[in-house]
Design an enzyme around this catalytic site. Sequence first.
Site, PDB file in Angstrom:
ATOM      1  CE  LYS A 158      -3.204   2.717   2.886  1.00 52.25           C
ATOM      2  NZ  LYS A 158      -4.097   2.763   4.066  1.00 52.25           N
ATOM      3  CG  ASP A 179      -5.447   8.068   4.341  1.00 53.69           C
ATOM      4  OD1 ASP A 179      -6.352   8.682   3.732  1.00 53.69           O
ATOM      5  OD2 ASP A 179      -5.647   7.075   5.078  1.00 53.69           O
ATOM      6  CE  LYS A 226      -6.549   8.967   7.741  1.00 55.49           C
ATOM      7  NZ  LYS A 226      -7.284   7.918   8.457  1.00 55.49           N
ATOM      8  CG  ASP A 241      -1.850   5.344   4.818  1.00 50.19           C
ATOM      9  OD1 ASP A 241      -1.709   4.285   5.461  1.00 50.19           O
ATOM     10  OD2 ASP A 241      -2.927   5.725   4.332  1.00 50.19           O
ATOM     11  CG  ASP A 248      -9.887   7.802   6.341  1.00 49.75           C
ATOM     12  OD1 ASP A 248      -8.808   7.717   5.711  1.00 49.75           O
ATOM     13  OD2 ASP A 248      -9.963   8.055   7.557  1.00 49.75           O
ATOM     14  CD  GLU A 263      -6.624   5.356   2.268  1.00 45.49           C
ATOM     15  OE1 GLU A 263      -7.631   5.485   2.981  1.00 45.49           O
ATOM     16  OE2 GLU A 263      -5.490   5.117   2.715  1.00 45.49           O
ATOM     17  NE  ARG A 268     -10.975  -0.910   3.738  1.00 44.82           N
ATOM     18  CZ  ARG A 268     -11.611  -1.048   4.900  1.00 44.82           C
ATOM     19  NH1 ARG A 268     -12.762  -1.677   4.978  1.00 44.82           N
ATOM     20  NH2 ARG A 268     -11.068  -0.577   6.006  1.00 44.82           N
TER      21      ARG A 268
HETATM   22  N1  BES Z   1      -4.284   4.741   6.756  1.00 46.45           N
HETATM   23  C1  BES Z   1      -5.452   4.506   7.513  1.00 46.45           C
HETATM   24  C2  BES Z   1      -5.241   3.518   8.642  1.00 46.45           C
HETATM   25  C3  BES Z   1      -4.374   3.971   9.786  1.00 46.45           C
HETATM   26  C4  BES Z   1      -4.930   4.506  10.905  1.00 46.45           C
HETATM   27  C5  BES Z   1      -3.007   3.768   9.758  1.00 46.45           C
HETATM   28  C6  BES Z   1      -4.138   4.889  11.969  1.00 46.45           C
HETATM   29  C7  BES Z   1      -2.213   4.144  10.815  1.00 46.45           C
HETATM   30  C8  BES Z   1      -2.790   4.694  11.931  1.00 46.45           C
HETATM   31  C9  BES Z   1      -6.555   3.954   6.627  1.00 46.45           C
HETATM   32  O1  BES Z   1      -6.547   4.377   5.318  1.00 46.45           O
HETATM   33  C10 BES Z   1      -7.837   4.388   7.231  1.00 46.45           C
HETATM   34  O2  BES Z   1      -8.086   5.562   7.238  1.00 46.45           O
HETATM   35  N2  BES Z   1      -8.628   3.440   7.706  1.00 46.45           N
HETATM   36  C11 BES Z   1      -9.863   3.757   8.303  1.00 46.45           C
HETATM   37  C12 BES Z   1     -10.862   2.738   7.861  1.00 46.45           C
HETATM   38  C13 BES Z   1     -12.274   3.060   8.265  1.00 46.45           C
HETATM   39  C14 BES Z   1     -12.744   4.287   7.524  1.00 46.45           C
HETATM   40  C15 BES Z   1     -13.143   1.883   7.959  1.00 46.45           C
HETATM   41  C16 BES Z   1      -9.655   3.718   9.819  1.00 46.45           C
HETATM   42  O3  BES Z   1      -8.917   2.873  10.302  1.00 46.45           O
HETATM   43  O4  BES Z   1     -10.216   4.564  10.496  1.00 46.45           O
HETATM   44 ZN    ZN Z   2      -4.735   4.926   4.562  1.00 48.48          ZN
HETATM   45 MN    MN Z   3      -7.614   6.183   5.095  1.00 48.46          MN
END
Ligand code: BES
Ligand code: ZN
Ligand code: MN
Length: 497
Positions: free
Chosen positions: A268, A273, A280, A291, A350, A352, A354
Amino acid sequence: MQFEIWAKGLAALNVDCVVLGVFEDGELGEEAQGIDSASRGFLKKLLARGDFSGRSGETLLITELPGIEASRALLTGLGSRKNFSRKTWRRSLASAITAVAKTRIASIALAVERPPAKDLDDYYFGRAVAEIVGSTQYRINDLKTSKKPKPHALQKVLAGPVRKAGVEAAERGLEHGQAVSAAAYLQRDLGNLPANVCTPTYLADQARALAKQYTSLRVQVLDEAAIKKEKMGCLLAVSQGSHQPPRFIVLEHRAGKSDNPPVVLVGKGVTFDTGGISLKDPGGMDEMKFDMSGAAAVLASMSLVAKLRLPMRVIGLISAVENMPSGHAIKPGDIATSAAGLTVEILNTDAEGRLILCDALHYSRRFNPAAVVDIATLTGACVTALGHHHSGCMGNNEDLVHELVEAGVRADDRAWHLPLTEEYADQLKSNFADFANVGGREGGAITAAAFLGKFTQGLKWAHLDVAGTAYQGGAQKGSTGRPTPLLADFLIHRAGL
Ligand code: BES
Ligand code: ZN
Ligand code: MN
């Protein structure tokens, strides 16, 4: 840095400093005992005065120790004998190297008590020494304008003692450990760069540079037009809100019987992000420059297999994009069509990672892979579940998942097997598309993997969620270089080395 193994005759080694282990309550490690005799009880006298407790993490530099060739000795605490483990040993070594770095010492002989061979054989001893010295010496490639003078660099490390029969294995360990360490440096350097420097284009340039450096590597970079041709609609959906064009990177290492089915690593590479329209919170958002750690780990692993010339075929795939909100950005409820032809309702922009991974995973099918492993800072839910100690490991093939978990144990870069059973996919139901890209809060690390599972049927696939392990906050803020040691061990083992 020069590494060598020493087998015996510590007192006669010509180095600036010998590093000795001391247990709590003053019990000397085996080599320390020898040095104590050579110095006519100097160490025991010092301990009797209470100048050193042997607590784990504690160090004491002795600037003159009679009876040995080295001009200094460094004591490092091993903690209690009862709790002595590979972990406490690692810590005592890291403390010692940190202490050495504050001095003008240029060469050391490590003579710290070793954990029993069943916990750390000669090969892994060599590997761990090189990795610990490497990671302790790492300096962030910062952009500070007031350059501190460089710390006086350690140039030579003699590691031991190793029985004669084990020297060869330990030397191989040193060689591999240095390669792992160099690879982890690459991951960390890329992770630590700000997102205005480390863009998708920058990652592609790094892949090209690796392919220039190693003849076993071949690179192909797909630009936006080529990505469109591949019908990677989910990757493009994420990227469309950004001014930075996406890149899809294919790096191939060929060695040995090169027609064997390859191991494919998928990273990834979200170079920043923001969350997109599902923006966020501002607190800590800067951390989303990390990320792309999965992508960086893939580049690092490819550099490692090339450097060690592992006799196998390995392919690295990287989806590199920036996730931004803008007038061009995807909106919640938009539906994208993946390269696999499946439609996805993007309920949360967010989620993204996957989306860019599903198209990369589909791309891997053309290689008829022996195994596919994706690496991603995928979910905050994984951090909630496992904290910063274990990466999450899931997949559709138990053997592959176990292989990765065991590699993590050996490499001291651990991952934990989370259950990816079919119920979790139910949370991804959509009334408007084949499925949604999010499945609610519950089991968020697993529903993310379940999403990827929709695209990996028939493949031997595993997924590493490194959101909690790839970087750290706090005073030591920055990339950790994980899970490069785990991946390195996995690949070295697969290569049969
Ligand atoms: N890059 C983030 C995940 C992340 C969160 C990495 C904290 C490192 C620290 C990912 O793209 C994300 O935003 N995931 C969301 C998914 C949700 C919207 C289902 C998350 O974890 O909040
Ligand atoms: Zn991310
Ligand atoms: Mn994200």
